[in-house]
Enzyme design. Structure first.
Site, PDB file in Angstrom:
ATOM      1  N   GLU B  51      39.892  33.885  34.430  1.00 17.91           N
ATOM      2  CA  GLU B  51      41.284  33.934  34.875  1.00 17.91           C
ATOM      3  C   GLU B  51      41.555  33.090  36.121  1.00 17.91           C
ATOM      4  O   GLU B  51      42.667  32.607  36.324  1.00 17.91           O
ATOM      5  CB  GLU B  51      41.715  35.383  35.129  1.00 17.91           C
ATOM      6  CG  GLU B  51      41.891  36.209  33.867  1.00 17.91           C
ATOM      7  CD  GLU B  51      40.617  36.864  33.380  1.00 17.91           C
ATOM      8  OE1 GLU B  51      39.522  36.529  33.897  1.00 17.91           O
ATOM      9  OE2 GLU B  51      40.701  37.715  32.476  1.00 17.91           O
ATOM     10  N   PHE B 113      41.176  53.144  32.164  1.00 19.52           N
ATOM     11  CA  PHE B 113      40.335  51.987  31.858  1.00 19.52           C
ATOM     12  C   PHE B 113      41.083  50.690  32.205  1.00 19.52           C
ATOM     13  O   PHE B 113      42.227  50.522  31.827  1.00 19.52           O
ATOM     14  CB  PHE B 113      39.947  51.994  30.379  1.00 19.52           C
ATOM     15  CG  PHE B 113      39.161  50.782  29.964  1.00 19.52           C
ATOM     16  CD1 PHE B 113      37.888  50.555  30.476  1.00 19.52           C
ATOM     17  CD2 PHE B 113      39.699  49.862  29.075  1.00 19.52           C
ATOM     18  CE1 PHE B 113      37.169  49.439  30.100  1.00 19.52           C
ATOM     19  CE2 PHE B 113      38.977  48.738  28.700  1.00 19.52           C
ATOM     20  CZ  PHE B 113      37.706  48.525  29.212  1.00 19.52           C
ATOM     21  N   GLN B 114      40.437  49.802  32.914  1.00 16.83           N
ATOM     22  CA  GLN B 114      41.003  48.520  33.354  1.00 16.83           C
ATOM     23  C   GLN B 114      42.289  48.704  34.158  1.00 16.83           C
ATOM     24  O   GLN B 114      43.219  47.916  34.052  1.00 16.83           O
ATOM     25  CB  GLN B 114      41.211  47.563  32.174  1.00 16.83           C
ATOM     26  CG  GLN B 114      39.878  47.147  31.553  1.00 16.83           C
ATOM     27  CD  GLN B 114      39.962  45.902  30.678  1.00 16.83           C
ATOM     28  OE1 GLN B 114      40.981  45.652  30.053  1.00 16.83           O
ATOM     29  NE2 GLN B 114      38.875  45.149  30.623  1.00 16.83           N
ATOM     30  N   LYS B 163      51.864  48.289  29.967  1.00 16.41           N
ATOM     31  CA  LYS B 163      51.814  47.963  28.536  1.00 16.41           C
ATOM     32  C   LYS B 163      52.995  48.540  27.759  1.00 16.41           C
ATOM     33  O   LYS B 163      53.534  47.889  26.857  1.00 16.41           O
ATOM     34  CB  LYS B 163      50.498  48.478  27.936  1.00 16.41           C
ATOM     35  CG  LYS B 163      50.273  47.974  26.518  1.00 16.41           C
ATOM     36  CD  LYS B 163      48.893  48.313  25.988  1.00 16.41           C
ATOM     37  CE  LYS B 163      48.687  47.683  24.609  1.00 16.41           C
ATOM     38  NZ  LYS B 163      47.373  48.019  24.062  1.00 16.41           N
ATOM     39  N   MET B 481      28.864  20.677  53.601  1.00  9.82           N
ATOM     40  CA  MET B 481      29.576  21.020  54.823  1.00  9.82           C
ATOM     41  C   MET B 481      28.857  22.145  55.568  1.00  9.82           C
ATOM     42  O   MET B 481      28.797  22.153  56.796  1.00  9.82           O
ATOM     43  CB  MET B 481      31.026  21.409  54.504  1.00  9.82           C
ATOM     44  CG  MET B 481      31.912  21.511  55.726  1.00  9.82           C
ATOM     45  SD  MET B 481      31.981  19.972  56.675  1.00  9.82           S
ATOM     46  CE  MET B 481      33.435  19.185  55.970  1.00  9.82           C
TER      47      MET B 481
END
Lengths: 163, 573
Positions: B51, B113-114, B163, B481
């Site tokens: 993502e 969940f999630q 949802k 760096m």
């Protein structure tokens, strides 16, 4: 220096957390915070007391204004204003202390709003300084519990904070 | 009256907003939305492999066009994976709309969940966020989200969609609002005319002026006005890292980038100036160096659309809150009407001094007899091979600074890099986001062997959608760096700054169906790079072996003034 900021914001879920989050995220000091809906139920009004040098308070005001939910911000301490805080204090009240607490509450124009054979609850309204003075006036050995609302403030005279 | 489900409304509203591409990754909470996506043709969805890449692709599109890009991710880990990309956009004021799935309303707060509190997690790194409470709100929220993301000081906006708000069987009337009105959000559209007049007096009377222009000039589309103002006045211009390309890099009046790794002449010109005309900048700590020693003789005019940027670090003598374009147009009007003319005699002496600085130290690096290529040479070659006209999407580290110093950007919106947050892993997905939107342009990802491995899985996305970017990997076998700072401040104790077990990048990219090249000698570089860019339809990964000991110079000395710089391993100002 101490400042009292009045903030009008959209009465939306999460709006308050954006204001509070801003203070912790940017390392700004927050001493008291009060919040409730206004006469217009779509708007909430927050009063925040904070301390900081002018540059920091300027940043706080600008950052608050930048939040999308915030409609208006004023620094009440820039002009004439009234500030009030409400405090409830529970004391062990037996023997001589019973009279002493009553007397002191009267002097400070407080009220005893709950009584049991062994306790008092004193309610006091005033500036934060007055509340501090009351706390100092009484013997702390009798003190059981304190709750303070934090400061609410309003400008004197014609000045208003509205949309 | 048209009845649509929340999922259909979301997709339709994006289409009505003019969106043609979105970047994302499906999951449980967004399945209704993905089903609605499947059943339409207007919006193309690009499936990434992580993502974070979706957000960087959307972000890069916004950096190139000024319009908000869109990412779509699921709840929980999908949303948290998007956080780095959202923060990247936030730090650079990039408009973006990120749609995150959420568990159904009745499960919120149940540790479902999630489930994550995305509104809470993203709060400090978004310009604003919305949580959908009823499906019929969706078109209005989408409209507002784009308005907020793109106007004022732009930034990312999150829309969190439980949802049940997208349930295909719950249909409501779809109305896409034509306009947005918000009593609490009204960005300024012009500067204060009194302040502009005051600032103009400083501008026109300056003896040793410099124009300090940043990303706000680019995102505010004010480059033409900036060029006209600078040209009419014959004043030197320095650009910030975010502002590169806002003023043509090859123009005589450009003194290059300023700041920690800015050019010698830019930092010297700033330090000795008597008037700094700052536009679309924020006096970032990577620019100013020690605040107490900052440009002691300069009066400061500061133009920015965000009042919080003004006098935050450096106090402005004349602050102007407003959009760069409108404000600069006012200055141009005043300039045309002005009876006072610029002091050309003073400016002649000033230019003489600047040119002297330029010839003494301008844009050099030391080559030695070793076979090893210098990273600067690679960037110079990239600039040559692409005629300074490519989109250069950089990762973060030494290669980023070399690209900023040695690729001469003549056009705005071509330099795509994570300036504020400094996100390793940004460059490759950003290059992909540019290439899918500008298929005919040359798009280079300048990266290192460290950064590229932070989003290397996207090689797979490039195979799926034929995204032929050119990856220019400056491989010095170490986190350059970090190593440089360890050399300078930690007696070369290279704690975890070198990369053991590097993959064979050529074989790796070949496994994904792309072209890999390994270049070890400078003599081979030009030919290989031309060959790579000639392969218009192929992703080419150029694994270019460069000197691991090279440092980025100039480098400002911490807590010093702008003029205090290390110029090489042995010289300082």
């Amino acid at each position: 220096m101490r400042h009292i900021l009045s903030v009008l914001l959209e009465n939306e879920p999460g709006a308050l957390s954006r204001v509070v989050g801003l203070f912790s995220q940017r390392n700004f000091n927050i001493e008291t915070l009060t919040v409730a809906a206004t006469d217009d139920p779509t708007l909430s009004r927050i009063t925040i007391t904070t301390t900081g040098v002018d540059k920091v308070v300027e940043q706080i005001t600008k950052q608050l204004n930048k939040l999308v939910d915030v409609v208006k911000v004023v620094d009440l301490t820039e002009g004439d204003h009234i500030e009030r805080e409400l405090m409830m204090v529970k004391y062990k009240a037996t023997g001589a202390a019973r009279d002493e607490i009553k007397r002191t509450a009267d002097i400070f124009r407080g009220q005893i709003i709950d009584i049991t054979p062994t306790t008092y609850v004193v309610q006091l309204v005033g500036s934060s300084k007055k509340l501090d003075a009351f706390m100092e006036a009484l013997d702390t050995s009798q003190l059981i519990e304190v709750v303070r609302t934090g400061v609410s403030g309003i400008a004197r005279g014609e000045k208003t904070l509205s949309v | 009256m048209e009845l649509l489900s929340g999922a259909e409304m979301l997709i339709r509203a994006l289409h009505d907003q003019g969106i043609t591409k979105i970047y994302g990754y499906p999951g449980g909470s967004v399945l209704h939305i993905y089903d609605a996506l499947f059943q339409q043709q207007d919006i193309q969805h690009i499936l990434v492999r992580h993502e974070q890449a979706a957000t960087h692709m959307a972000d890069a599109y916004a950096r190139a066009t000024g319009k908000a890009g869109v990412a779509l991710v699921t709840s929980g880990p999908g949303a948290t994976n998007a956080i780095t990309g959202i923060a990247t956009a936030y730090c650079d004021s990039i408009p973006m709309v990120v749609i995150t799935g959420q568990v159904p309303s009745h499960l919120i707060g149940e540790d479902a969940f999630q489930e994550t509190d995305m509104i809470g997690i993203s709060r400090p790194i978004v310009k604003h966020s919305f949580s959908v409470k009823h499906p019929s709100e969706i078109p209005g929220i989408v409209k507002k989200a784009f308005h907020i993301a793109e106007s004022g000081r732009p930034g990312p906006v999150v829309i969190d969609v439980p949802k049940d708000m997208t349930n295909p069987t719950d249909k409501f009337e779809y109305v896409f609002p034509k306009t947005v009105k918000m009593r609490s959000y009204n960005p300024v559209t012009k500067g204060h005319s009194g302040q502009i007049k005051k600032a103009f007096d400083l501008l026109i009377n300056a003896k040793r002026p410099i124009i300090y222009a940043g990303g706000g000039v680019i995102i505010g589309r004010a480059c033409d006005e900036l060029v006209e103002l600078a040209k009419t006045l014959n004043y030197p211009v320095t650009n910030t890292l975010m502002g590169l390309g806002g003023y043509p890099g090859t123009d005589r009046q450009s003194v290059g980038m300023l700041g920690m790794h800015g050019s010698y002449e830019a930092n010297m010109t700033m330090h000795h100036s008597d008037m700094i005309f700052a536009v679309g900048v924020r006096f970032d700590d990577r620019v100013t160096n020690g605040l107490e020693k900052f440009c002691p003789t300069a009066k400061i005019v500061h133009i920015d659309i965000d009042p919080t940027s003004i006098s935050k670090n450096i106090r402005a003598d004349v602050p102007i809150v407003g959009p760069a374009k409108a404000v600069l147009q006012e200055f141009l009007k005043l300039l045309k009407a002005s009876k006072v003319k610029p002091d050309t005699e003073a400016h002649k002496a000033w230019w003489h001094q600047i040119d002297d600085w330029r010839t003494r130290h301008g844009g050099r690096f030391l080559t030695d007899d070793s076979e090893l290529m210098k990273p600067q040479q690679v960037i110079q070659m990239l600039s040559k091979v692409t005629n300074g006209d490519a989109y250069v999407c950089s990762d973060v580290g030494q290669h980023q600074m070399f690209a900023a110093q040695y690729y001469k950007f003549n056009k705005p919106n071509r330099w795509i890099n994570s300036g504020g947050l400094g996100t390793m892993g940004f460059g490759f997905p950003a290059a992909m986001g540019i290439k899918v939107n500008f298929p005919d342009a040359d798009v280079a990802c300048v990266t290192g062997e460290g950064s590229i491995q932070m989003n290397i899985q996207e090689l797979s996305t490039c195979s799926q959608y034929d995204i032929p970017v050119k990856i220019i990997c400056l491989n010095n076998g170490s986190l350059g760096m970090v190593r440089q700072w360890q050399d300078m401040n930690y007696e070369s104790r290279h704690s975890h700054s070198y990369m053991e077990s590097l993959p064979d990048f050529v074989k790796l990219v070949e496994a994904y169906g792309h072209v890999g090249m390994r270049v070890e000698k400078y003599a081979d570089l030009e030919g290989a790079m031309r060959e790579a860019f000639a392969m218009k339809d192929r992703l080419v990964f150029m694994d270019i072996i460069v000197d691991p000991k090279e440092h980025v110079y100039p480098m400002q000395i911490p807590r010093g003034a702008m003029r205090d710089m290390l110029l090489s391993k042995t010289e300082r100002t």
